[in-house]
Design a protein around this motif. Structure first.
Motif, PDB file in Angstrom:
ATOM      1  N   PHE A   1       0.851  -1.198   0.000  1.00 25.62           N
ATOM      2  CA  PHE A   1       0.000   0.000   0.000  1.00 25.62           C
ATOM      3  C   PHE A   1       0.881   1.241   0.000  1.00 25.62           C
ATOM      4  N   ILE A   2       1.467   1.552  -1.129  1.00 27.13           N
ATOM      5  CA  ILE A   2       2.405   2.677  -1.171  1.00 27.13           C
ATOM      6  C   ILE A   2       1.704   4.008  -0.933  1.00 27.13           C
ATOM      7  N   ARG A   3       0.405   4.068  -1.218  1.00 26.84           N
ATOM      8  CA  ARG A   3      -0.325   5.314  -1.005  1.00 26.84           C
ATOM      9  C   ARG A   3      -0.408   5.680   0.465  1.00 26.84           C
TER      10      ARG A   3
ATOM     11  N   GLU B   1      -5.382   0.192  -9.606  1.00 28.61           N
ATOM     12  CA  GLU B   1      -4.731   1.104  -8.658  1.00 28.61           C
ATOM     13  C   GLU B   1      -3.215   0.994  -8.761  1.00 28.61           C
ATOM     14  N   PHE B   2      -2.727  -0.220  -8.947  1.00 27.00           N
ATOM     15  CA  PHE B   2      -1.281  -0.412  -9.068  1.00 27.00           C
ATOM     16  C   PHE B   2      -0.746   0.310 -10.304  1.00 27.00           C
TER      17      PHE B   2
ATOM     18  N   VAL C   1      12.259   3.696  -6.229  1.00 30.64           N
ATOM     19  CA  VAL C   1      10.954   3.186  -5.795  1.00 30.64           C
ATOM     20  C   VAL C   1      10.474   2.303  -6.938  1.00 30.64           C
ATOM     21  N   ILE C   2      10.541   0.994  -6.739  1.00 26.04           N
ATOM     22  CA  ILE C   2      10.416   0.031  -7.834  1.00 26.04           C
ATOM     23  C   ILE C   2       9.075  -0.693  -7.775  1.00 26.04           C
ATOM     24  N   PRO C   3       8.280  -0.591  -8.832  1.00 21.10           N
ATOM     25  CA  PRO C   3       7.014  -1.352  -8.871  1.00 21.10           C
ATOM     26  C   PRO C   3       7.261  -2.815  -9.222  1.00 21.10           C
ATOM     27  N   ILE C   4       6.632  -3.703  -8.483  1.00 23.29           N
ATOM     28  CA  ILE C   4       6.692  -5.136  -8.770  1.00 23.29           C
ATOM     29  C   ILE C   4       5.261  -5.583  -9.045  1.00 23.29           C
ATOM     30  N   GLY C   5       4.934  -5.761 -10.322  1.00 26.72           N
ATOM     31  CA  GLY C   5       3.552  -6.021 -10.698  1.00 26.72           C
ATOM     32  C   GLY C   5       3.272  -7.475 -11.015  1.00 26.72           C
ATOM     33  N   LEU C   6       2.104  -7.697 -11.597  1.00 31.32           N
ATOM     34  CA  LEU C   6       1.694  -9.045 -11.983  1.00 31.32           C
ATOM     35  C   LEU C   6       2.550  -9.547 -13.147  1.00 31.32           C
TER      36      LEU C   6
ATOM     37  N   GLY D   1       2.438   7.311 -10.516  1.00 36.51           N
ATOM     38  CA  GLY D   1       2.523   8.378  -9.509  1.00 36.51           C
ATOM     39  C   GLY D   1       3.699   8.273  -8.556  1.00 36.51           C
ATOM     40  N   PHE D   2       4.143   7.021  -8.262  1.00 35.42           N
ATOM     41  CA  PHE D   2       5.179   6.822  -7.250  1.00 35.42           C
ATOM     42  C   PHE D   2       6.470   6.200  -7.777  1.00 35.42           C
ATOM     43  N   GLY D   3       6.389   5.468  -8.883  1.00 40.11           N
ATOM     44  CA  GLY D   3       7.561   4.762  -9.386  1.00 40.11           C
ATOM     45  C   GLY D   3       8.726   5.711  -9.637  1.00 40.11           C
ATOM     46  N   ARG D   4       9.910   5.274  -9.265  1.00 38.12           N
ATOM     47  CA  ARG D   4      11.131   6.063  -9.477  1.00 38.12           C
ATOM     48  C   ARG D   4      12.278   5.113  -9.757  1.00 38.12           C
TER      49      ARG D   4
END
Length: 441
Positions: A305-307, A430-431, A322-327, A437-440
């Motif tokens: 829940f990064i939000r 949302e992801f 800030v690394i997204p790990i998705g499906l 919005g947050f990935g860096r």
């Protein structure tokens, strides 16, 4: 010139041994054994020194290993070469080793070392037809006790290769995290600062913890997972326990530290009066800069829940990425399925059908469905008294050439249909927004 004498080494002699070891490096001769190994053996095995008053002018350190003993370090101050100090140290070391039972005393010396007369005078014979191979153990013996106290461990090698699929995430992590940490000199040459702290975010079950462990395995660093829920029971309170834990982590030489579900201690600070957790968040915000000052360590904070994370927590300067790990995509799902389908059954299973049917599944969902299919096929085989199922899509029993090889396409499709996906469509949407919005990276 004053007279020297050889005696057993004491704890206060370690500084002199360090000085001799460092002088050999300064002379361009890289010792075979690292300083940590030399000091460990000097404290726990056998060590003798040559002393002139309180000054240490030579040292020999040995290590016993069953019926063989090794000279871990032998050094003499330059001004005392040719005075008989070197052979005397080796003779004293041999005497002490002999009482322990070894039949051979061996020595490995760098090829650049020219002062071999002491070894020859002490009766050592040079073996020409020998090749020396070594592997440095990533965690030394002295660190193991501290690592155990922290609940950490040294993970087996190969976990990185075991992460199936997820090529985009693996490539990103390999380039941004692993490469600069594994090759710090190369990174410095190109002006790249190795990362010290990162956030991984994404839906539950997508592999954030798996990636953190795989990074530690890939780097061959110690792995420590910090559990806020466990620290909360500490008499010092959660903030105090967190501070103490990171003080002890600072004593490790190399470490990957994971705080999973970090939102528990780093959520938005709000309210008047402040909530009890605000003090914990403030403590964590102080810990991260101090953690970043030490090389050869990486902090991984994982969250679903990064939000919910405090804005100050995510700002530049605290976290490098800030690394997204998705499906997993189709390619990744195929690779994950391949891990769990028995080799004997693989040729009879329609992997395309499995990949299509498991769209939206996390790696954990796929593993659950695969194990469910295997268990169901095994139970059916035992119940019906035949070796296994046929290869028809419906999963019924068969007697053809593929009978008895394991689960079928039908078994897997049935398991997929019965498995509820961890990530709903709303969470997936949302992801995607959070990635923007947050990935860096």
């Amino acid at each position: 010139m004053s007279t020297w004498r050889v005696r057993d080494a004491h704890a206060h002699d370690l500084e002199g041994i360090v000085r001799l070891w460092e002088r050999s490096r300064a002379a361009g001769i890289e010792p075979v054994y690292a300083l940590a190994e030399v000091l460990t053996s000097a404290s726990e095995d056998i060590a003798v020194v040559a002393a002139v008053g309180d000054q240490i002018v030579g040292a020999a350190v040995g290590r016993r290993a069953h019926n063989q003993a090794w000279v871990v370090f032998h050094g003499v101050d330059d001004s005392w070469h040719g005075q008989g100090v070197g052979p005397a140290l080796l003779a004293a070391l041999e005497t002490r080793v002999a009482h322990a039972g070894p039949t051979t005393l061996s020595a490995l010396v760098p090829t650049a070392q020219t002062h071999l007369e002491a070894f020859r005078d002490a009766g050592f014979a040079e073996k020409k037809a020998v090749r020396y191979l070594e592997r440095r153990l990533p965690v030394q013996r002295a660190e193991m006790a501290l690592l155990a106290e922290l609940g950490g461990r040294v993970l087996p090698r190969g976990l990185w290769d075991g992460v199936a699929g997820m090529r985009r995430e693996k490539d990103l992590i390999e380039k941004r995290l692993v490469l600069p940490l594994a090759e710090p000199s190369l990174a410095e040459r190109y002006g790249v600062a190795p990362p010290r702290a990162v956030v991984m975010f994404g839906p539950p079950g997508t592999g954030k913890t798996t990636f953190a462990k795989a990074i530690a395995s890939r780097l061959e660093w110690s792995f420590v997972e910090v559990f806020p829920s466990r620290l909360a029971a500490d008499p010092a309170g959660l903030a105090g326990a967190l501070r103490d834990t990171f003080h002890r982590i600072a004593e490790l030489e190399h470490a990957v530290v994971l705080i999973d579900e970090v939102e528990e201690i780093a959520s938005h600070r709000r309210g008047d009066p402040p909530s009890p957790l605000q003090g914990v968040t403030n403590e964590l915000l102080k810990i991260i800069p101090a953690f970043r000052e030490r090389p050869d360590r990486l902090l991984v904070c994982a969250t679903n829940f990064i939000r919910s994370l405090d804005s100050a927590f995510l700002r530049h300067g605290r976290f490098d990425y800030v690394i997204p790990i998705g499906l997993p995509d189709a390619e990744a799902r195929r690779a994950i399925w391949t891990r769990f389908i028995p080799p004997a059954a693989a040729s009879a299973v329609d992997s395309d059908a499995l990949v299509h049917a498991s769209e939206g599944f996390t790696p954990a969902d796929i593993e659950f469905a695969a194990r469910r299919a295997s268990q169901a096929a095994l139970e059916a085989a035992v119940r019906t008294g035949i070796a296994g199922h046929g290869d028809d899509a419906g999963g019924g029993a068969g007697t053809g050439p593929t009978a008895g090889v394991g689960p079928t396409t039908g078994d897997y499709l049935a398991a997929i249909a019965a498995t509820r996906a961890t990530v709903s469509e709303d969470v997936a949407a949302e992801f995607a927004e959070d990635t923007e919005g947050f990935g860096r990276v």
